[in-house]
Design a protein around this motif. Structure first.
Motif, PDB file in Angstrom:
ATOM      1  N   ARG A 113      15.553  12.707   0.716  1.00 15.33           N
ATOM      2  CA  ARG A 113      14.972  13.990   1.095  1.00 15.33           C
ATOM      3  C   ARG A 113      13.948  13.787   2.206  1.00 15.33           C
ATOM      4  N   SER A 114      13.604  14.902   2.823  1.00 13.33           N
ATOM      5  CA  SER A 114      12.725  14.853   3.983  1.00 13.33           C
ATOM      6  C   SER A 114      11.396  14.155   3.671  1.00 13.33           C
ATOM      7  N   GLU A 115      10.754  14.557   2.533  1.00 14.62           N
ATOM      8  CA  GLU A 115       9.428  13.974   2.248  1.00 14.62           C
ATOM      9  C   GLU A 115       9.519  12.476   1.982  1.00 14.62           C
ATOM     10  N   ASP A 116      10.652  12.042   1.388  1.00 18.89           N
ATOM     11  CA  ASP A 116      10.828  10.610   1.146  1.00 18.89           C
ATOM     12  C   ASP A 116      10.995   9.860   2.466  1.00 18.89           C
ATOM     13  N   LEU A 117      11.711  10.487   3.401  1.00 21.18           N
ATOM     14  CA  LEU A 117      11.917   9.826   4.693  1.00 21.18           C
ATOM     15  C   LEU A 117      10.603   9.708   5.469  1.00 21.18           C
ATOM     16  N   TRP A 118       9.780  10.755   5.403  1.00 23.74           N
ATOM     17  CA  TRP A 118       8.469  10.656   6.071  1.00 23.74           C
ATOM     18  C   TRP A 118       7.635   9.540   5.444  1.00 23.74           C
ATOM     19  N   ALA A 119       7.634   9.515   4.102  1.00 24.41           N
ATOM     20  CA  ALA A 119       6.846   8.483   3.407  1.00 24.41           C
ATOM     21  C   ALA A 119       7.373   7.099   3.746  1.00 24.41           C
ATOM     22  N   LEU A 120       8.699   6.992   3.798  1.00 28.43           N
ATOM     23  CA  LEU A 120       9.306   5.700   4.119  1.00 28.43           C
ATOM     24  C   LEU A 120       8.973   5.279   5.545  1.00 28.43           C
ATOM     25  N   ALA A 121       9.056   6.240   6.475  1.00 28.22           N
ATOM     26  CA  ALA A 121       8.752   5.917   7.875  1.00 28.22           C
ATOM     27  C   ALA A 121       7.325   5.403   7.997  1.00 28.22           C
ATOM     28  N   ASP A 122       6.398   6.074   7.323  1.00 30.21           N
ATOM     29  CA  ASP A 122       4.995   5.633   7.394  1.00 30.21           C
ATOM     30  C   ASP A 122       4.826   4.253   6.765  1.00 30.21           C
ATOM     31  N   ALA A 123       5.454   4.086   5.586  1.00 32.19           N
ATOM     32  CA  ALA A 123       5.306   2.807   4.890  1.00 32.19           C
ATOM     33  C   ALA A 123       5.891   1.672   5.717  1.00 32.19           C
ATOM     34  N   ALA A 124       7.075   1.893   6.267  1.00 29.81           N
ATOM     35  CA  ALA A 124       7.734   0.837   7.043  1.00 29.81           C
ATOM     36  C   ALA A 124       6.941   0.526   8.306  1.00 29.81           C
ATOM     37  N   ARG A 125       6.442   1.583   8.943  1.00 29.67           N
ATOM     38  CA  ARG A 125       5.672   1.406  10.192  1.00 29.67           C
ATOM     39  C   ARG A 125       4.398   0.608   9.912  1.00 29.67           C
ATOM     40  N   LEU A 126       3.717   0.962   8.839  1.00 30.73           N
ATOM     41  CA  LEU A 126       2.436   0.324   8.560  1.00 30.73           C
ATOM     42  C   LEU A 126       2.581  -1.045   7.927  1.00 30.73           C
ATOM     43  N   SER A 127       3.775  -1.351   7.428  1.00 26.42           N
ATOM     44  CA  SER A 127       3.936  -2.689   6.851  1.00 26.42           C
ATOM     45  C   SER A 127       4.765  -3.592   7.772  1.00 26.42           C
ATOM     46  N   GLY A 128       4.793  -3.248   9.055  1.00 27.41           N
ATOM     47  CA  GLY A 128       5.424  -4.130  10.042  1.00 27.41           C
ATOM     48  C   GLY A 128       6.932  -4.134   9.995  1.00 27.41           C
ATOM     49  N   ARG A 129       7.546  -3.016   9.644  1.00 28.75           N
ATOM     50  CA  ARG A 129       9.014  -2.925   9.653  1.00 28.75           C
ATOM     51  C   ARG A 129       9.435  -1.809  10.616  1.00 28.75           C
ATOM     52  N   PRO A 130       9.193  -1.995  11.926  1.00 34.08           N
ATOM     53  CA  PRO A 130       9.407  -0.893  12.872  1.00 34.08           C
ATOM     54  C   PRO A 130      10.846  -0.407  12.939  1.00 34.08           C
ATOM     55  N   ARG A 131      11.813  -1.308  12.793  1.00 35.49           N
ATOM     56  CA  ARG A 131      13.211  -0.885  12.902  1.00 35.49           C
ATOM     57  C   ARG A 131      13.584   0.064  11.759  1.00 35.49           C
ATOM     58  N   LEU A 132      13.090  -0.255  10.567  1.00 32.76           N
ATOM     59  CA  LEU A 132      13.378   0.604   9.422  1.00 32.76           C
ATOM     60  C   LEU A 132      12.710   1.963   9.617  1.00 32.76           C
ATOM     61  N   ALA A 133      11.460   1.936  10.086  1.00 30.64           N
ATOM     62  CA  ALA A 133      10.741   3.191  10.343  1.00 30.64           C
ATOM     63  C   ALA A 133      11.497   4.024  11.372  1.00 30.64           C
TER      64      ALA A 133
END
Lengths: 214, 405
Positions: B288-308
């Motif tokens: 869902r949309s909110e999960d994707l936003w949360a995932l994008a933030d988590a991946a971005r902030l934990s050094g996983r830019p490709r996943l974000a």
């Protein structure tokens, strides 16, 4: 819309992410450092004619196969050593520097193997080019005959300054030395050329006070 | 002889050179050879030289690896205490605080306060550990398929090959607990016929001392576990299957549910690992949309830019999330992927989609910076726009300097 997870959808997502856009000098240098093929091709396309001109100016007569070898050699060296390029703005000068070094090396190599040759390239018969006057052709031949007797580095400096018309700061940048060093070396090269030219009746006339003007 | 005379002669010589040259052919020949470099004799020689170097390097690496493996194969694993204290032989206690044992193969054993553990039978492939009392978490390093570790707790024995789990043993009550976080283990002991295999995030509670009441539960979420709401008891042999059916946790959907809930519980690393185990592509397309936003933030902030990046693209493509997603994609490209050209495209996209958006000033400022770095004439245009719209903005000085150049 293609179904989620389908190959088409994935391809489309990949296309969106790739976003290969402007390929300016900075992107070009980055591409070269990463060993990307498009960067090598772009470098060649942008600078090949400049490199060819520098090689031709320094070397004078050169059969086109040899000149093409040298152009190729310059770009192979440039691509292989792209990581050593520190400033994007210096790309052109850096490449010209490689061209000058390649030309000097070719001169030294040619002199070293001269005893093996039955003729010298400068003395090869020329095909007639109607729009060139005999006088100009003569000046060309005699100039390179004199340059042939000069050390490679001085020859390169003299030809780039006076035949190619390169300015002193640009020369300094290409040869990676200071402007004052270039001036000193250029003066030495000019003195040597003048000394040798005095012994040549054609050049003597061109360079005398009452000499010819183009 | 003056400089002018040299130059006059030079002009004539240059004109002859240019007229007699066959530059186009020279350049075309060189281009063809450059683009087919591998077929050029000189290049082939260079490739041959590089190839020889690679072969020599590989042989040397192989010899060195074989040597170290041979040494490792014969030497048993060793361990030390993380706090630097000396272990009393192979017996380690943690009377009042946590202690960690670090093994030479990378395995880590963490003892909770009040735990006693004995290290027995150390071999080159692992060791046998006995939890005499208390709770120990084992993170067994994966070796090349031959790690042999076992943990005993009272009458129970846990065999592992590379996994992360926690074992607790209370001898007075005969209580045995096992919480598996990752990988696979096999448990044997009273109440179990033969060996029982646990996978993924499952727990097992058993009571020994003649009482054979087994309880095996699948842990559908961390939050439920934290709330102390374990799945209901069931006969030990079918517990896992029944538990999965009751909680609806089956196949990849079950794993997808787990990454969402782990993410909501703030366990970013675990959530990202769970997502990748589930197959990120499929999981993203059903999220869902909110999960994707949360995932994008988590991946971005934990050094996983490709996943974000993938999560944000998913949001743009299938959830219609314009604006902020473009800004974040620009930030990722600029700051984490070192792709300034790509970043400029995303920031321009953001400004087009949200010209009055809350990140507009920042996006325009980044454009001034990135175009400047690329040496693009667009830097001046971006700087002009920035100064007009945000004369006192954070990028104001940079924009003015760009305009002065």
């Amino acid at each position: 819309m293609p179904p989620p997870g389908s190959a088409e959808r994935k391809d489309r997502a990949d296309r969106v992410v790739a976003l290969q856009v402007e390929r300016d000098e900075a992107a070009l240098v980055e591409g070269l450092k990463r060993g990307e093929a498009w960067a090598a091709a772009a470098l060649f396309d942008r600078h090949a004619h400049g490199v060819e001109r520098i090689l031709r100016r320094v070397l004078g007569y050169e059969r086109h196969t040899e000149l093409s070898d040298l152009v190729h050699e310059v770009f192979v060296q440039a691509i292989a050593s792209a990581r050593s390029l520190r400033e994007v703005d210096a790309l052109r000068a850096w490449l010209h520097g490689i061209a000058v070094h390649t030309a000097c090396r070719a001169i030294r190599y040619r002199k070293a193997r001269r005893w093996l040759r039955f003729y010298e390239p400068e003395k090869l018969p020329e095909h007639a080019t109607p729009e060139i006057s005999e006088e100009a052709r003569e000046a060309f031949t005699h100039t390179y005959a004199v340059l042939e007797r000069m050390p490679a580095a001085e020859r390169a400096l003299f030809t780039l300054r006076h035949i190619d018309g390169m300015q002193v700061p640009e020369l300094a940048l290409s040869m990676d030395v200071s402007v004052s060093t270039i001036k000193r070396r250029l003066m030495k090269a000019e003195q040597r050329f003048a000394r040798l030219a005095r012994l040549d009746p054609v050049l003597c006339e061109w360079l005398s006070d009452n000499g010819r003007r183009e | 002889m003056t400089d002018q005379r040299f130059s006059a002669l030079g002009k004539v010589v240059a004109a002859v050179s240019d007229r007699t040259a066959n530059s186009r052919r020279v350049v075309a020949d060189a281009r063809q050879r450059l683009l087919e470099r591998s077929s050029h004799p000189a290049a082939r020689f260079r490739w041959a030289k590089s190839g020889l170097f690679v072969v020599v390097a590989c042989v040397a690496a192989l010899v060195a690896t074989s040597y170290f493996q041979a040494r490792r194969a014969t030497a048993p694993v060793t361990f030390e205490l993380a706090d630097g204290a000396d272990a009393a032989g192979d017996f380690v206690t943690a009377p009042d605080r946590r202690r960690e044992l670090r093994f030479s193969d990378g395995t880590r054993i963490e003892l909770s306060a009040g735990t006693s553990l004995r290290v027995v039978d150390r071999t080159s492939h692992g060791a046998n550990l006995i939890v005499e009392r208390g709770r120990a978490r084992a993170r067994v390093a994966r070796q090349a398929g031959d790690a042999r570790w076992s943990v005993g707790a009272g009458p129970y024995r846990v065999r592992v090959t590379g996994t992360d789990f926690e074992v607790a043993w209370t001898p007075e009550l005969g209580n045995f607990e096992l919480d598996l976080y990752e990988g696979t283990v096999r448990v044997s002991g009273p109440g179990i016929t033969g060996e029982r295999e646990l996978r993924g995030r499952e727990s097992l509670k058993l009571v020994a001392n003649g009482v054979s009441a087994g309880q095996r539960t699948s842990r559908p979420s961390v939050t439920e576990k934290q709330k102390g709401a374990p799945a209901g008891p069931a006969p030990s042999s079918d517990v896992a299957r029944q538990s999965r059916e009751q909680t609806g946790v089956t196949g990849s959907t079950g794993v997808t549910a787990t990454w969402r809930e782990l993410l909501r519980a703030g366990q970013t690393a675990e959530a990202l690992s769970a997502l990748e185990r589930a197959g990120a592509e499929r999981a993203l397309s059903t999220a869902r949309s909110e999960d994707l936003w949360a995932l994008a933030d988590a991946a971005r902030l934990s050094g996983r830019p490709r996943l974000a990046q993938r999560a944000l693209i998913e949001l743009r493509e299938n959830q219609g999330a314009a604006g902020r997603s473009a800004f974040l994609l620009g930030k990722i490209a600029a700051d984490q992927l070192s792709a300034p050209s790509e970043a400029t495209r995303w920031f321009e996209t953001y400004l087009r989609e949200s010209p009055q958006g809350s990140f507009a000033e920042q996006a325009l400022g980044r454009l001034v910076e990135l175009y400047g770095r690329l040496g693009s004439p667009a830097a001046r245009r971006a700087a002009q726009r920035y100064v007009e719209r945000y004369p006192n903005g954070a990028y104001g000085d940079l924009a003015r300097r760009t305009l002065e150049r």
